[in-house]
Design an enzyme around this catalytic site. Structure first.
Site, mmCIF file in Angstrom:
data_model
loop_
_atom_site.group_PDB
_atom_site.id
_atom_site.type_symbol
_atom_site.label_atom_id
_atom_site.label_comp_id
_atom_site.label_asym_id
_atom_site.label_seq_id
_atom_site.Cartn_x
_atom_site.Cartn_y
_atom_site.Cartn_z
ATOM 1 N N LYS A 121 -24.523 -38.018 -34.088
ATOM 2 C CA LYS A 121 -23.971 -37.752 -35.441
ATOM 3 C C LYS A 121 -22.452 -37.369 -35.638
ATOM 4 O O LYS A 121 -21.720 -38.056 -36.597
ATOM 5 C CB LYS A 121 -24.640 -36.277 -35.908
ATOM 6 C CG LYS A 121 -24.472 -35.948 -37.507
ATOM 7 C CD LYS A 121 -24.579 -34.754 -37.761
ATOM 8 C CE LYS A 121 -23.248 -33.755 -37.303
ATOM 9 N NZ LYS A 121 -23.390 -32.353 -37.853
ATOM 10 N N ASP A 139 -27.715 -35.852 -40.507
ATOM 11 C CA ASP A 139 -27.892 -34.219 -40.249
ATOM 12 C C ASP A 139 -29.058 -33.962 -40.807
ATOM 13 O O ASP A 139 -29.989 -34.664 -41.199
ATOM 14 C CB ASP A 139 -26.800 -33.887 -40.781
ATOM 15 C CG ASP A 139 -26.617 -33.781 -42.341
ATOM 16 O OD1 ASP A 139 -27.443 -34.610 -43.105
ATOM 17 O OD2 ASP A 139 -25.510 -33.291 -42.910
#
Length: 211
Positions: A121, A139
């Site tokens: 991420k 996320d």
């Protein structure tokens, strides 16, 4: 899952609803960005934005942070979760940036994820926000919203990312990432989604009982 035409409609509506959607982490350069994103794991962007001004004033670049004492760094960020581990990670990250990349954040996915404290991420956010690449960083908000409304039906973060990349045109990846985050924060809450006020409720699988 929503068909391609409905996906386009959903994305168009979200972009119009959240024209201001962008990275909420305060930063002035790519080094500050990667540190801020690494610190944001399992905590809010607002909390990170509280601690980073003094942190970046004390350690303005990779060289300064690489030479820092981990315990001292911990004091600057102790208001956020897992601050001791994160302090160790960002100092280690800075040390590797200095030793391997002349103190510069690399514009390469594999190089980024080799840095301490940098996962998939974080690397995707840095490539998207810092370098302008089209990326979808998944996320908690993106994972929840994308699966809830029917953009994808996946059980984990990686499969969600890969499925979104297949179903959304590449030129819309980064913008979609920010739109989904804003929608998750402002409307599609984890426990109490504001379905009656949702701008895409006529298309959403969750509210229409299809998911």
């Amino acid at each position: 899952m929503l068909e391609k035409g409905k996906i386009k409609e959903v994305l168009d509506i979200l972009e119009k609803t959240y024209p201001e959607a962008e990275c909420a982490l305060h930063h002035k350069n790519v080094f500050q960005l990667i540190v801020a994103v690494a610190l944001s794991a399992q905590t809010t962007d607002k909390s990170v934005n509280v601690v980073t001004p003094s942190l970046f004033e004390r350690y303005p670049d990779a060289e300064a942070l690489a030479a820092a004492d981990v315990e001292e760094v911990s004091e600057y960020i102790k208001r956020i979760g897992m601050y001791k581990t994160k302090a160790k990670n960002i100092v280690g990250m800075a040390q590797k940036l200095v030793s391997d990349y002349d103190g510069q954040v690399p514009e390469d996915y594999d190089a980024l994820v080799s840095l301490p404290g940098v996962g998939r991420k974080t690397a995707n956010v840095v490539l998207s926000v810092g370098f302008g690449h089209q990326r979808i960083a998944v996320d908690t908000h993106v994972f929840r919203v994308a699966n809830r409304i029917g953009l994808v039906h996946e059980k984990d973060v990686l499969k969600t990312e890969l499925s979104l990349m297949e179903r959304i045109p590449e030129e819309r990846w980064s913008r979609t990432h920010h739109s989904l985050i804003y929608h998750g924060r402002q409307c599609c809450d984890a426990r109490k989604p504001k379905c009656d006020d949702c701008p895409i409720n006529m298309l959403c699988e969750y509210i229409n009982g299809e998911n």
